[in-house]
Design a protein around this motif. Structure first.
Motif, PDB file in Angstrom:
ATOM      1  N   VAL A  46       0.883  -1.163   0.000  1.00 20.66           N
ATOM      2  CA  VAL A  46       0.000   0.000   0.000  1.00 20.66           C
ATOM      3  C   VAL A  46       0.919   1.211   0.000  1.00 20.66           C
ATOM      4  O   VAL A  46       1.794   1.326   0.866  1.00 20.66           O
ATOM      5  N   ALA A  47       0.741   2.084  -0.996  1.00 19.35           N
ATOM      6  CA  ALA A  47       1.667   3.202  -1.149  1.00 19.35           C
ATOM      7  C   ALA A  47       1.010   4.347  -1.913  1.00 19.35           C
ATOM      8  O   ALA A  47      -0.072   4.188  -2.487  1.00 19.35           O
ATOM      9  N   PHE A  48       1.690   5.482  -1.927  1.00 16.93           N
ATOM     10  CA  PHE A  48       1.235   6.669  -2.636  1.00 16.93           C
ATOM     11  C   PHE A  48       1.940   6.783  -3.981  1.00 16.93           C
ATOM     12  O   PHE A  48       3.129   6.464  -4.090  1.00 16.93           O
ATOM     13  N   VAL A  49       1.240   7.290  -4.978  1.00 21.65           N
ATOM     14  CA  VAL A  49       1.853   7.611  -6.268  1.00 21.65           C
ATOM     15  C   VAL A  49       2.625   8.910  -6.084  1.00 21.65           C
ATOM     16  O   VAL A  49       2.052   9.939  -5.714  1.00 21.65           O
ATOM     17  N   PRO A  78       3.437  10.510   0.722  1.00 19.66           N
ATOM     18  CA  PRO A  78       3.219  11.338  -0.467  1.00 19.66           C
ATOM     19  C   PRO A  78       4.265  12.448  -0.563  1.00 19.66           C
ATOM     20  O   PRO A  78       4.920  12.791   0.428  1.00 19.66           O
ATOM     21  N   THR A  79       4.421  12.991  -1.739  1.00 22.28           N
ATOM     22  CA  THR A  79       5.324  14.128  -1.954  1.00 22.28           C
ATOM     23  C   THR A  79       4.492  15.327  -2.402  1.00 22.28           C
ATOM     24  O   THR A  79       3.381  15.169  -2.912  1.00 22.28           O
ATOM     25  N   SER A  80       5.039  16.524  -2.243  1.00 17.65           N
ATOM     26  CA  SER A  80       4.294  17.729  -2.611  1.00 17.65           C
ATOM     27  C   SER A  80       4.281  17.968  -4.118  1.00 17.65           C
ATOM     28  O   SER A  80       3.387  18.628  -4.630  1.00 17.65           O
ATOM     29  N   SER A  81       5.271  17.445  -4.806  1.00 17.94           N
ATOM     30  CA  SER A  81       5.297  17.556  -6.266  1.00 17.94           C
ATOM     31  C   SER A  81       5.800  16.231  -6.842  1.00 17.94           C
ATOM     32  O   SER A  81       6.525  15.492  -6.173  1.00 17.94           O
ATOM     33  N   PRO A  82       5.403  15.938  -8.085  1.00 17.99           N
ATOM     34  CA  PRO A  82       5.794  14.648  -8.680  1.00 17.99           C
ATOM     35  C   PRO A  82       7.309  14.504  -8.811  1.00 17.99           C
ATOM     36  O   PRO A  82       8.015  15.447  -9.168  1.00 17.99           O
ATOM     37  N   LEU A  83       7.801  13.303  -8.489  1.00 20.55           N
ATOM     38  CA  LEU A  83       9.218  12.994  -8.639  1.00 20.55           C
ATOM     39  C   LEU A  83       9.501  12.505 -10.055  1.00 20.55           C
ATOM     40  O   LEU A  83       8.675  11.834 -10.662  1.00 20.55           O
ATOM     41  N   GLU A  92      11.734   4.389  -3.012  1.00 22.54           N
ATOM     42  CA  GLU A  92      10.523   4.253  -3.812  1.00 22.54           C
ATOM     43  C   GLU A  92      10.606   2.970  -4.643  1.00 22.54           C
ATOM     44  O   GLU A  92      11.682   2.431  -4.864  1.00 22.54           O
ATOM     45  N   LEU A  93       9.455   2.539  -5.135  1.00 20.02           N
ATOM     46  CA  LEU A  93       9.408   1.439  -6.094  1.00 20.02           C
ATOM     47  C   LEU A  93       9.078   2.010  -7.459  1.00 20.02           C
ATOM     48  O   LEU A  93       8.299   2.957  -7.577  1.00 20.02           O
ATOM     49  N   SER A 101      -0.501   7.087 -16.490  1.00 24.33           N
ATOM     50  CA  SER A 101      -1.404   8.229 -16.316  1.00 24.33           C
ATOM     51  C   SER A 101      -2.754   7.818 -15.734  1.00 24.33           C
ATOM     52  O   SER A 101      -3.528   8.674 -15.316  1.00 24.33           O
ATOM     53  N   ALA A 102      -3.053   6.515 -15.678  1.00 20.54           N
ATOM     54  CA  ALA A 102      -4.313   6.055 -15.095  1.00 20.54           C
ATOM     55  C   ALA A 102      -4.297   6.152 -13.570  1.00 20.54           C
ATOM     56  O   ALA A 102      -5.341   6.065 -12.936  1.00 20.54           O
ATOM     57  N   LEU A 103      -3.124   6.347 -12.988  1.00 19.61           N
ATOM     58  CA  LEU A 103      -2.992   6.439 -11.537  1.00 19.61           C
ATOM     59  C   LEU A 103      -2.725   7.888 -11.155  1.00 19.61           C
ATOM     60  O   LEU A 103      -1.817   8.522 -11.689  1.00 19.61           O
ATOM     61  N   ARG A 104      -3.529   8.405 -10.229  1.00 20.53           N
ATOM     62  CA  ARG A 104      -3.477   9.814  -9.873  1.00 20.53           C
ATOM     63  C   ARG A 104      -2.340  10.120  -8.913  1.00 20.53           C
ATOM     64  O   ARG A 104      -2.167   9.444  -7.898  1.00 20.53           O
ATOM     65  N   PHE A 105      -1.552  11.146  -9.241  1.00 23.05           N
ATOM     66  CA  PHE A 105      -0.478  11.603  -8.358  1.00 23.05           C
ATOM     67  C   PHE A 105      -1.062  11.906  -6.978  1.00 23.05           C
ATOM     68  O   PHE A 105      -2.088  12.564  -6.850  1.00 23.05           O
ATOM     69  N   GLY A 106      -0.407  11.406  -5.931  1.00 21.67           N
ATOM     70  CA  GLY A 106      -0.862  11.619  -4.566  1.00 21.67           C
ATOM     71  C   GLY A 106      -1.882  10.604  -4.096  1.00 21.67           C
ATOM     72  O   GLY A 106      -2.191  10.535  -2.915  1.00 21.67           O
ATOM     73  N   GLY A 107      -2.410   9.806  -5.019  1.00 22.83           N
ATOM     74  CA  GLY A 107      -3.391   8.791  -4.646  1.00 22.83           C
ATOM     75  C   GLY A 107      -2.738   7.642  -3.897  1.00 22.83           C
ATOM     76  O   GLY A 107      -1.575   7.312  -4.134  1.00 22.83           O
ATOM     77  N   ARG A 108      -3.494   7.046  -2.980  1.00 22.14           N
ATOM     78  CA  ARG A 108      -3.001   5.905  -2.198  1.00 22.14           C
ATOM     79  C   ARG A 108      -3.680   4.657  -2.739  1.00 22.14           C
ATOM     80  O   ARG A 108      -4.905   4.594  -2.837  1.00 22.14           O
ATOM     81  N   TYR A 109      -2.873   3.679  -3.095  1.00 25.35           N
ATOM     82  CA  TYR A 109      -3.369   2.467  -3.742  1.00 25.35           C
ATOM     83  C   TYR A 109      -2.770   1.228  -3.091  1.00 25.35           C
ATOM     84  O   TYR A 109      -1.700   1.292  -2.483  1.00 25.35           O
ATOM     85  N   ARG A 110      -3.443   0.121  -3.292  1.00 31.66           N
ATOM     86  CA  ARG A 110      -2.840  -1.193  -3.012  1.00 31.66           C
ATOM     87  C   ARG A 110      -2.330  -1.677  -4.362  1.00 31.66           C
ATOM     88  O   ARG A 110      -3.096  -1.881  -5.306  1.00 31.66           O
ATOM     89  N   PHE A 111      -1.033  -1.827  -4.475  1.00 30.20           N
ATOM     90  CA  PHE A 111      -0.397  -2.260  -5.715  1.00 30.20           C
ATOM     91  C   PHE A 111      -0.049  -3.743  -5.621  1.00 30.20           C
ATOM     92  O   PHE A 111       0.623  -4.160  -4.680  1.00 30.20           O
ATOM     93  N   THR A 112      -0.508  -4.508  -6.593  1.00 27.84           N
ATOM     94  CA  THR A 112      -0.078  -5.898  -6.742  1.00 27.84           C
ATOM     95  C   THR A 112       0.883  -5.899  -7.913  1.00 27.84           C
ATOM     96  O   THR A 112       0.564  -5.373  -8.982  1.00 27.84           O
ATOM     97  N   PHE A 113       2.066  -6.460  -7.704  1.00 31.39           N
ATOM     98  CA  PHE A 113       3.081  -6.416  -8.752  1.00 31.39           C
ATOM     99  C   PHE A 113       3.934  -7.666  -8.703  1.00 31.39           C
ATOM    100  O   PHE A 113       3.905  -8.428  -7.734  1.00 31.39           O
ATOM    101  N   GLU A 114       4.694  -7.843  -9.767  1.00 28.05           N
ATOM    102  CA  GLU A 114       5.612  -8.979  -9.831  1.00 28.05           C
ATOM    103  C   GLU A 114       7.043  -8.474  -9.842  1.00 28.05           C
ATOM    104  O   GLU A 114       7.390  -7.554 -10.584  1.00 28.05           O
ATOM    105  N   LEU A 115       7.861  -9.079  -9.000  1.00 25.80           N
ATOM    106  CA  LEU A 115       9.310  -8.851  -9.035  1.00 25.80           C
ATOM    107  C   LEU A 115       9.850  -9.836 -10.059  1.00 25.80           C
ATOM    108  O   LEU A 115       9.717 -11.043  -9.895  1.00 25.80           O
TER     109      LEU A 115
END
Length: 143
Positions: A46-49, A78-83, A92-93, A101-115
């Motif tokens: 669970v992290a912020f964009v 979250p950060t105040s401006s996009p990195l 960060e990951l 662009s489908a994910l909103r800057f500052g939004g908090r999401y549960r990300f499922t991903f593959e390493l």
């Protein structure tokens, strides 16, 4: 079947991010994921964009440099401006995705991903590939 539909919706529409109103069990923070010395496999955080990169189109007839893969950058806070990629600190990951662009800057999401087993950047961890993003309540979503 439900997962396949959510993934298809995520890839097809920039606004097709599922919303969930509860905390997510079995997930971890970005810091705990990085500290765990992960091996290739599927994970959830669970992290912020905090930023993203999407390769701009190359004008017709131009010779453009190859772009790095499209990605979204996520962090525990979250950060105040996009990195941008060059401002990432290693806490960060970088999740590869076809639609950052489908994910909103500052939004908090549960990300499922593959390493993955591949490493295409100079980062300390192998490439990460986004599978699913579900918006989480309590961290940047709009009222």
């Amino acid at each position: 079947m439900r997962r396949a539909l959510l993934l298809a919706a995520f890839l097809a529409l920039p606004t097709a991010i599922a919303f969930a109103g509860t905390q997510f069990a079995g997930t971890q923070s970005v810091a705990s994921f990085l500290a765990s010395k992960p091996v290739p496999g599927r994970y959830e955080v669970v992290a912020f964009v905090v930023g993203s990169f999407e390769c701009p189109p190359c004008p017709e007839g131009a010779q453009c440099e190859p772009c790095p893969p499209d990605a979204v950058y996520v962090a525990d806070k979250p950060t105040s401006s996009p990195l941008t990629f060059d401002r990432l600190t290693g806490t960060e990951l970088v999740l590869g995705t076809k639609r950052p662009s489908a994910l909103r800057f500052g939004g908090r999401y549960r990300f499922t991903f593959e390493l993955t087993t591949m490493k295409t950047s100079g980062r300390a961890i192998n490439d990460l590939s986004l599978i699913e993003a579900l918006m989480a309540r309590g961290g940047g979503e709009e009222p």
